[in-house]
Design a protein around this motif. Sequence first.
Motif: not given
Lengths: 530, 346, 351
Positions: B86-90, B151-153
Amino acid sequence: MRVVLEMRNISKSFYGNQVLKNVNLTLHEGEVHGLVGENGAGKTTLMNILFGMPVIHSTGGFEGEILIDGERVNIDSPRKAMEYGIGMVHQEFMLIPGFTVTENIKLNREITRENILSKVFGKSLRTLDFPAMREDAKEAIGTIGMSIDELAVVAGLPVAHKQFIEIAREIDKKNLRILVLDEPTAVLSESEAERLLDIVRYLTNKGVSILFISHRLSEVLKVSDRITILRDGAVVDSGPASKFTLSEIAEKMVGRKLENLDLPPRTKELSDEDTIMSIRNLRVYMPGETVKDFSIDIRRGEILGIGGLAGHGKLGVANGIAGMYPAEGEVYLEGKPYKLNDASYALRNGVVYLSEDRRGVGLLLDESVEMNIAATAILAFGEFTRRFLFFTLYDRKKIREHAMEMIRKLDIRCKSPSQIVRRLSGGNQQKVCLARAFTLKPKILFVSEPTRGIDVGAKRLVLDYLIELNRKHGVTIVMTSSELAELRSICDRIAIVAEGRLSAVLPPTASDAEFGLAMAGELQGGTHRG
Amino acid sequence: MDKLLEWLKRVDFPTLVISLFLVALFFVAIFVEVPIPSLLSDSIRRIGMNGVLVLAMVPTIRVGVGPNFGLPVGIIGGLLGALISMQLGLSGFLGFWVAVFLSAAICVGIGLGYGWLLEKVRGQEMMVGTYMGYSIVAFMSIMWLMLPFTNPDMVWAIGGKGLRYTLTLDKYFGHVLNNFLKFKVGGVEVPTGLILFFAGACLLVYLFFRTKVGLAIDLVGQNEKYAISSGVNPKRARLVAVVLSTVIAGVGIIVYAQSYGFLQLYQAPLFMTFPAVASILIGGASIRRANIRNVVIGTVIFQTLLTISLPVLSQVTRGDVTEVMRLIVSNGMILYALTRAPREAG
Amino acid sequence: MEKLKKVLISYAVPIFFSILCVSAVLVAKIPPLFLASEIVRRLSRNTFLVLSLIIPIVAGLGLNFGIVLGAMAAQAALFFVVDWKIKGIPGVLVACLMASAISVVLGWLAGLVLNKAKGREMITSMILGFFANGIYQLIFLFFVGSIIPYRTRQFLLPEGVGLRNMVDLYGTVASALNNAWVVRIGTIRVFILPLLIVGVLCLFITFLFKTKLGQDIRAVGQDMHIAEVAGIDVNKVRVIAIVISTVLAAIGQVIYLQDIGTVNTYNSHEQIGLFSIAALLVGGATTRKATIWNAIIGVLLFHTLFVVAPSAGNRLFGQPQVGEFFREFLAYAVIAFALAMHGWRTKRILM
């Protein structure tokens, strides 16, 4: 002489395996009665029955009757046995390690005093009277002529002291009339054993009857008034001690007449020059069967027997070579150095071992016949496998084919190859073990107690199959057995182990007396060559 | 008739009782006019969602250390993998597979340590495993607050530090398996991808137990001495089994999370263990023996039971009774397995 | 030197926790008087529960996670005492009697179950606790108010079936024991009666191990097989040990709850199992050996940490949550550690 105890027609089975058959035993007042027999002959089971041990009653009880002073009694727990004045010094120590000597001697026979709470809530809340208990313990220890601190914690004491504390505990039982000593001298030095025998005599003078079990036959002869010999769960002889000599006892413990098997001829004669494995100064640390120093050359294609009394290390040899117990020494396989302590190495080099403990080591009891036959071969050699994607899988079809062939060949009586092994009879289980061994294509097969616990007909088949393996497939066989007759019927020569050392190598034709002396470690004239 | 009796004898008593209860519930469900198709869709989804976690019990039971009560150990590894992805935004399948592979890698590491510890405490694995699970969850609760995720999410809106309790996966890999080749038959929704993944995982484990390594694990569990005499190193076999179980647990939680749509942190991993243990036992496994069939049967029965009982029982009383029922059934099942007399001594 | 090393190793856990406590106290900068009064109060509140764990350990059953059964019995009794409006010390007495009666039955059942799971007692007692929790919830969420009559509407959920999350003891038995006899030392209030009860229990345990029953319990705990061969009824002794432990836990929970003043209907008992066991282990007990002193020292150390951990966490990390998770982690970790030590030792004995 008054008869104190009579055991009549005692029979007992464990898991459908009969270990005692119609055993009769009488014990007179004030006598020492020696009870001898091989491991598995049923001595300990017989004594466990007498003492009402839980292991007997959790496996379905026994048949026959026990009479004390001529009256039938029902002993279903150790507590009952104690009430009848029966005491037992067990082979393994029954002492609580964290308790003091006093607490152990008075275990469950503590002296107690009333207090307010016990008046309300009952006897179990009475206070322990330590000073009085201490006095009793001191007296009991004094009786056996030892000086052990009665307040010491048992855990830290030397084994010999523990042995004497066990005896002190029995002596402290004021109603003691029958005392069972199961291997009491096994952990004692010679002088300590002497003292123990003195205590035995002291007790008999007081009218206590003693059942004396020991592997040290000379000791049994020395101390006993009468002797009973057990073999395969039946009494083979009984009488006054003066009637027997040491080698006679040894012979009766292991001997049995077996009809002669017709041994087929060999295609190639054995030769002293062609050695398949030579063992030099082997030591094996197997509890209860320690091998101290064992050397022998095994000739290619022979059937070598290893015999000896229980506890002397005959079983340790095969266990050590196969890597089941820690071993050291020099071993050469076909002239090359052989790695000890590595079961997988042994298998890969064609050294296969069938354990004496069939149910514990030799079989997967809840697994199918076919997996029992094939599992080791799959693991050691990757046999019966096929490729599937990037996996190497075992192939049920190939396993089934092979299992069917083995079942046919060895006449294994099972419903199907997928039946679980636990349900098979002892003989058929052993055949499964043999099939497993054959599947591993052994150069040299170590097989221990191959006929223990299986019926007569099946015994014959097992021995026949071993001969076939040897003659037709050229497998060298080293068979360890407690049954001398069996060794003599198929072996080319028999190595006798005594006190963990090679005592003699005898031809199967040697006399019973020679075997008896060899087992006692007293055969003069060194090793014969067969 | 004889065959039926024979078959009944082989089926475990509690499995039978629970199945009968389930059938009864179905009849009641028809009677009280609860929409059956939506119930079926629900239970199919839940089977796929929980199945992989149940599968993680197989290796440890078969090697003889009992059900893996330290399931949270593996779950933590899975969560870490998912968080990194998630942190990588995948997003989508890429995010899912990256999460799966990362967590497998992390779980191998954790599993080695966990397996080493269990080897040290042979005979007490179930208890030590349980408390290792509790400890690691409490420890990671601290870590979720401290680890440098940005990651703001994922982090708290206020303060921007520390991970949230539940993270929404919508923008990442939520429902990717569920939606893959999804179709509807007569009102029943079938999450094809999810079912395929569960089936694939079962197949892989099944195949693994037919390789040499798998067979070695089996032998150690059945008779350690036989295994030694067949040249197996039992310590290694146990280690492999524990690592495998840990990895499956890690992957299992990712499958669970994508189907649920949320990643749950902090205390949540603790609530996965007992239902998973109970499931495989309901499927007929014991604490010494288990196979893939037990996993599938157990998951199907247990999850269907939970799905159906909710609407049916809520006709009688409040809905949260199912939560209580789950507690009683799952713990009762484990208790039964623990107190069952071990097979006749060998 | 060797001796010192031995002492250090055998007291490693209490020493480690003492250091941890002292540093946490220093970091947290909590007023010492406040800390002292908190500790004294927790000593009178929690020690009884921790002591209830000792007998099963000596009997060889390990940590009795089943004390939650006793705690549930206590809560059940309290709910009805409150409903019947029995106030003050009579209320506490009635609660203790009822709870003990229920606990005898529960303890007996638990003992039977544990006798069927020899060698796996701890995990079994833990699962037994979870299972009983399910039954407890069934009763108090769904049966109370429907099948079981309950008059006090304010404690029931809006529909009139099932208890609320909180049951208030104020005005009935809250602080009934505490307030019976209070001694003030400066600003510290010392509740004498609960402390006296703890003292009596300590005496009782000491006395028990000097009786025939106590000796049997010790023998069974050391070696079941030898005890059986010596004629001791092992299963019976084990059941008695569990029954005593469960009854003590029930009384302990009543003492605990009268101090707290509210019952957290569905949580109190769960927490109490965990924290009591952790406290005993922190005090240096193991799964095979435990004394009264382990219990007392354990309560002191564990609860000091409990009080100061949140503020220490706040000071160190700027987040009080960290401290809270940390004390939870410590509770679990100390149990995991003790169990690991237990497993490691048993294995060594077997080798």
